[in-house]
Structures are given as C-alpha cells and as structure tokens.
Write a protein that holds these residues in place. Structure first.
Motif, PDB file in Angstrom:
ATOM      1  N   MET A  61     -47.888  38.495  52.786  1.00  0.00           N
ATOM      2  CA  MET A  61     -48.985  39.400  52.458  1.00  0.00           C
ATOM      3  C   MET A  61     -49.226  39.477  50.955  1.00  0.00           C
ATOM      4  SD  MET A  61     -48.134  42.421  55.222  1.00  0.00           S
ATOM      5  CE  MET A  61     -49.784  43.150  55.245  1.00  0.00           C
ATOM      6  N   ASP A  62     -48.495  38.671  50.182  1.00  0.00           N
ATOM      7  CA  ASP A  62     -48.660  38.583  48.725  1.00  0.00           C
ATOM      8  C   ASP A  62     -48.379  39.907  48.034  1.00  0.00           C
ATOM      9  OD1 ASP A  62     -48.993  36.901  46.604  1.00  0.00           O
ATOM     10  OD2 ASP A  62     -51.187  37.015  46.560  1.00  0.00           O
ATOM     11  N   VAL A  63     -47.371  40.616  48.558  1.00  0.00           N
ATOM     12  CA  VAL A  63     -46.976  41.919  48.024  1.00  0.00           C
ATOM     13  C   VAL A  63     -45.787  41.734  47.076  1.00  0.00           C
ATOM     14  CG1 VAL A  63     -45.913  44.124  48.666  1.00  0.00           C
ATOM     15  CG2 VAL A  63     -47.829  43.228  49.992  1.00  0.00           C
ATOM     16  N   SER A  64     -45.800  42.422  45.961  1.00  0.00           N
ATOM     17  CA  SER A  64     -44.642  42.420  45.057  1.00  0.00           C
ATOM     18  C   SER A  64     -43.502  43.210  45.690  1.00  0.00           C
ATOM     19  CB  SER A  64     -45.005  43.046  43.706  1.00  0.00           C
ATOM     20  OG  SER A  64     -45.978  42.272  43.038  1.00  0.00           O
ATOM     21  N   VAL A  65     -42.276  42.708  45.540  1.00  0.00           N
ATOM     22  CA  VAL A  65     -41.110  43.348  46.151  1.00  0.00           C
ATOM     23  C   VAL A  65     -39.960  43.374  45.148  1.00  0.00           C
ATOM     24  CG1 VAL A  65     -39.451  43.325  48.047  1.00  0.00           C
ATOM     25  CG2 VAL A  65     -41.773  42.449  48.424  1.00  0.00           C
ATOM     26  N   ILE A  66     -39.325  44.536  45.019  1.00  0.00           N
ATOM     27  CA  ILE A  66     -38.104  44.662  44.233  1.00  0.00           C
ATOM     28  C   ILE A  66     -37.051  45.340  45.100  1.00  0.00           C
ATOM     29  CG2 ILE A  66     -38.909  46.846  43.190  1.00  0.00           C
ATOM     30  CD1 ILE A  66     -37.242  46.082  40.702  1.00  0.00           C
ATOM     31  N   HIS A  67     -35.866  44.752  45.158  1.00  0.00           N
ATOM     32  CA  HIS A  67     -34.790  45.418  45.901  1.00  0.00           C
ATOM     33  C   HIS A  67     -33.473  45.311  45.145  1.00  0.00           C
ATOM     34  CE1 HIS A  67     -32.929  41.728  47.625  1.00  0.00           C
ATOM     35  NE2 HIS A  67     -34.165  41.290  47.738  1.00  0.00           N
ATOM     36  N   ALA A  68     -32.704  46.368  45.257  1.00  0.00           N
ATOM     37  CA  ALA A  68     -31.437  46.468  44.540  1.00  0.00           C
ATOM     38  C   ALA A  68     -30.438  45.463  45.095  1.00  0.00           C
ATOM     39  CB  ALA A  68     -30.882  47.879  44.668  1.00  0.00           C
ATOM     40  N   ASN A  69     -29.609  44.927  44.228  1.00  0.00           N
ATOM     41  CA  ASN A  69     -28.503  44.079  44.669  1.00  0.00           C
ATOM     42  C   ASN A  69     -27.201  44.860  44.766  1.00  0.00           C
ATOM     43  OD1 ASN A  69     -30.072  41.757  44.918  1.00  0.00           O
ATOM     44  ND2 ASN A  69     -29.803  41.211  42.763  1.00  0.00           N
ATOM     45  N   TYR A  70     -27.032  45.871  43.902  1.00  0.00           N
ATOM     46  CA  TYR A  70     -25.787  46.636  43.897  1.00  0.00           C
ATOM     47  C   TYR A  70     -25.865  47.816  44.863  1.00  0.00           C
ATOM     48  CZ  TYR A  70     -23.934  43.978  40.007  1.00  0.00           C
ATOM     49  OH  TYR A  70     -23.446  42.955  39.232  1.00  0.00           O
ATOM     50  N   SER A  71     -24.727  48.157  45.420  1.00  0.00           N
ATOM     51  CA  SER A  71     -24.624  49.280  46.355  1.00  0.00           C
ATOM     52  C   SER A  71     -24.946  50.599  45.658  1.00  0.00           C
ATOM     53  CB  SER A  71     -23.208  49.333  46.929  1.00  0.00           C
ATOM     54  OG  SER A  71     -22.974  50.550  47.613  1.00  0.00           O
ATOM     55  N   ARG A  72     -25.410  51.548  46.449  1.00  0.00           N
ATOM     56  CA  ARG A  72     -25.655  52.894  45.923  1.00  0.00           C
ATOM     57  C   ARG A  72     -24.358  53.564  45.487  1.00  0.00           C
ATOM     58  NH1 ARG A  72     -28.510  55.972  50.606  1.00  0.00           N
ATOM     59  NH2 ARG A  72     -28.606  57.620  49.036  1.00  0.00           N
ATOM     60  N   TYR A  73     -23.202  53.042  45.890  1.00  0.00           N
ATOM     61  CA  TYR A  73     -21.931  53.601  45.434  1.00  0.00           C
ATOM     62  C   TYR A  73     -21.616  53.159  44.005  1.00  0.00           C
ATOM     63  CZ  TYR A  73     -21.411  54.585  50.402  1.00  0.00           C
ATOM     64  OH  TYR A  73     -21.614  55.008  51.687  1.00  0.00           O
ATOM     65  N   VAL A  74     -22.298  52.127  43.518  1.00  0.00           N
ATOM     66  CA  VAL A  74     -22.223  51.783  42.097  1.00  0.00           C
ATOM     67  C   VAL A  74     -23.071  52.773  41.315  1.00  0.00           C
ATOM     68  CG1 VAL A  74     -22.723  50.028  40.353  1.00  0.00           C
ATOM     69  CG2 VAL A  74     -21.777  49.346  42.578  1.00  0.00           C
ATOM     70  N   ILE A  75     -24.315  52.924  41.738  1.00  0.00           N
ATOM     71  CA  ILE A  75     -25.218  53.924  41.177  1.00  0.00           C
ATOM     72  C   ILE A  75     -26.383  54.093  42.137  1.00  0.00           C
ATOM     73  CG2 ILE A  75     -26.586  52.289  39.801  1.00  0.00           C
ATOM     74  CD1 ILE A  75     -26.696  54.509  37.600  1.00  0.00           C
ATOM     75  N   ASP A  76     -26.870  55.321  42.273  1.00  0.00           N
ATOM     76  CA  ASP A  76     -27.992  55.604  43.157  1.00  0.00           C
ATOM     77  C   ASP A  76     -29.286  55.514  42.359  1.00  0.00           C
ATOM     78  OD1 ASP A  76     -29.963  56.699  44.831  1.00  0.00           O
ATOM     79  OD2 ASP A  76     -28.496  57.979  45.852  1.00  0.00           O
ATOM     80  N   LEU A  77     -30.059  54.478  42.623  1.00  0.00           N
ATOM     81  CA  LEU A  77     -31.266  54.214  41.851  1.00  0.00           C
ATOM     82  C   LEU A  77     -32.406  55.179  42.167  1.00  0.00           C
ATOM     83  CD1 LEU A  77     -31.246  50.323  42.121  1.00  0.00           C
ATOM     84  CD2 LEU A  77     -30.643  51.702  40.119  1.00  0.00           C
ATOM     85  N   ASN A  78     -32.255  55.993  43.204  1.00  0.00           N
ATOM     86  CA  ASN A  78     -33.304  56.957  43.543  1.00  0.00           C
ATOM     87  C   ASN A  78     -32.954  58.365  43.085  1.00  0.00           C
ATOM     88  OD1 ASN A  78     -35.891  57.338  44.602  1.00  0.00           O
ATOM     89  ND2 ASN A  78     -35.111  58.013  46.588  1.00  0.00           N
ATOM     90  N   ARG A  79     -32.107  58.449  42.067  1.00  0.00           N
ATOM     91  CA  ARG A  79     -31.774  59.721  41.423  1.00  0.00           C
ATOM     92  C   ARG A  79     -32.147  59.624  39.941  1.00  0.00           C
ATOM     93  NH1 ARG A  79     -31.248  60.271  46.088  1.00  0.00           N
ATOM     94  NH2 ARG A  79     -29.541  61.232  47.258  1.00  0.00           N
TER      95      ARG A  79
END
Length: 283
Positions: A61-79
């Motif tokens: 669908m030609d959508v840009s996508v970004i996804h985390a590689n590290y676990s949320r136990y390393v750091i929570d990217l949604n905080r």
C-alpha cells in the motif's frame, strides 16, 4: 553493555500520506540483559506480538512503516522521556520494573543504573522519535498533511490495567485532541460492520506517541489502535498443565480474518486524507 546499540528500529519509507508506528513489537535485549531478568520476564510476555506480520500488507500500500527492534523492557518508546505518567492508576513506566502481571521484570538489584538509562534514552528512544518526527514532516511537505497510525496489541485480560475482557479494537485519539473526531468514527464504523467489538477512547486513549505527534492544528493527525491479541494469537490453554507458559503463536486463520479488517482501516485512512478534509483542518 556493549559500546554500540545497533539498529534501534527498522524503517521503510513509502509515498503515501500515512506512517504506521509499532513501538512495542521489538524482542531484542541488550547484551547480558536476559540473565538479569526474572523467569517471568524472559519470554517477554508484554510484547506486541507479530505486529509486522499482522500488517504485512502495508508495503503493497506504499505506507511508511517504523517498528522498534528492542524490547519494551529495554525502554518503552510510548512513554515520555521524563517518565511522566500518562494514565491514572497502576501502569508501567519508561524503564518498566513490573510486568502487566504485576511481577518483577528484573532480578533484585539488577535494574539499569542511571548511566545505562541515559545511554538507552540517547541511542534507542531519541532516534525512534526523531525518525517519526522527520517522516511526518516529510509526508506533510509532500501531501499537505500527515497521518500517524500507532499500532499496538495487548492480552485480552490484564487485571492490573483493566477489569474484565478488553474489546477487540481499542481506538484512541487523546479524547479528540490528536485527530478529527470523524476520522476515528470512520474507523469505528468499519469495525461495526464486522463481527469484532470496539471502543473509542476507553481504557487506552493513546500513549505518548499519539499525544505528542497528533497536532491537527498543524495538519498532523495521530490515532492509536490497541488490538486484543485474542483476535490473532492461538489460544494458550495447551501446555498449561505442564507448569509453563506456551510460546506465543500466530493463528493464521485468525490473522486472515482480523487482517482483512485492518486492511480496510488503512484503506480508510488513506481515502480520508485524499478527500481533502485534513488539508482543510476540519473536525
């Protein structure tokens, strides 16, 4: 910790008006970190399992996508980086010390020290957020507006966070502040036409990413979807009698069913922007 933290995220750039973010899909741990985790934490139970696979249609669908590689136990990217609480009541923080099951993440005395936390903020949290900001600005410059879809999933029952069983689709736009009300209503209508349940701005109203980047006044719109994992993971009753939790397995029949609805949601977001309403900033 090693001298270098490699590839904090994966990113694919598209040409559409939409960026999809998956901040909790990562499973990579820092070197030597696994042995510092409790037994309950080592299978990464609070991961947003299989989200890249669940949304595998986005590239077409030609959508840009970004996804985390590290676990949320390393750091929570949604905080937020200052770790200010987003919700009233019990929750997990920027550097989680408890699981959603209310058990400890780290063995006693094995949490990150302040120097390590500072490095993780600089080398994992900051690059992820900088990339989101840069991509939204690029999309807005190209299209006149940008849409951010923050994709999450969670177990259907998490007593520490909410009572009972979560609806299948949980949309949040920070109580209408992160995107137009009718944009979210369009998505909710799609779910209404399926056999899945939904709620808007229920227990999950959108985390830091939705709240920070959703700026309709600047023609940047954000919405979060917290998807119940019961919609796509295999039932986990097998192996319970053996005294350990089974692996998290993708149910391909469920995936096909819920994936069709997710595909419709993404189509609706793209079509909504093309209608011209977002360029006008209407609500």
């Amino acid at each position: 910790m090693s001298n270098q933290i490699d590839r904090p995220f994966s990113f694919r750039q598209g040409n559409s008006s939409l960026l999809v973010s998956m901040p909790h899909s990562g499973t990579v741990l820092l070197p030597e970190m696994e042995k510092r985790l409790t037994e309950a934490a080592r299978n990464l139970p609070d991961t947003d399992w299989y989200l890249p696979e669940l949304y595998d249609f986005l590239n077409q669908m030609d959508v840009s996508v970004i996804h985390a590689n590290y676990s949320r136990y390393v750091i929570d990217l949604n905080r937020p980086v200052d770790d200010k609480p987003l919700y009233a009541g019990r929750t997990t923080g920027l550097f989680p010390e408890i699981l959603f099951s209310d058990q400890a993440v780290f063995l006693e005395g094995q949490q990150f020290d302040e120097a390590t936390k500072s490095r993780i903020k600089a080398e994992v949290w900051l690059p992820y957020h900088q990339k989101i900001g840069e991509e939204l600005q690029r999309i807005q410059a190209q299209h006149g507006y940008a849409i951010l879809f923050d994709a999450h999933s969670i177990a259907a029952q998490v007593p520490m966070l909410f009572d009972g069983t979560l609806p299948d689709f949980n949309f949040g736009n920070n109580d209408g502040h992160a995107c137009p009300v009718n944009l979210m209503a369009n998505l909710a209508d799609i779910v209404c036409q399926s056999s899945f349940s939904h709620v808007c701005n229920g227990r999950f109203k959108g985390g830091y990413i939705t709240r920070h980047f959703g700026q309709p006044e600047h023609h940047i719109h954000a919405i979060q979807l917290e998807l119940s994992q019961a919609t796509y993971l295999a039932d986990r009753h097998q192996d319970q009698h053996q005294g350990h939790q089974p692996d998290y397995q993708l149910d391909h029949t469920k995936k096909q069913r819920v994936g069709a609805v997710l595909h419709q949601l993404i189509e609706a977001l793209l079509a909504y922007g093309q209608s011209g309403e977002l360029k006008l900033g209407t609500n």
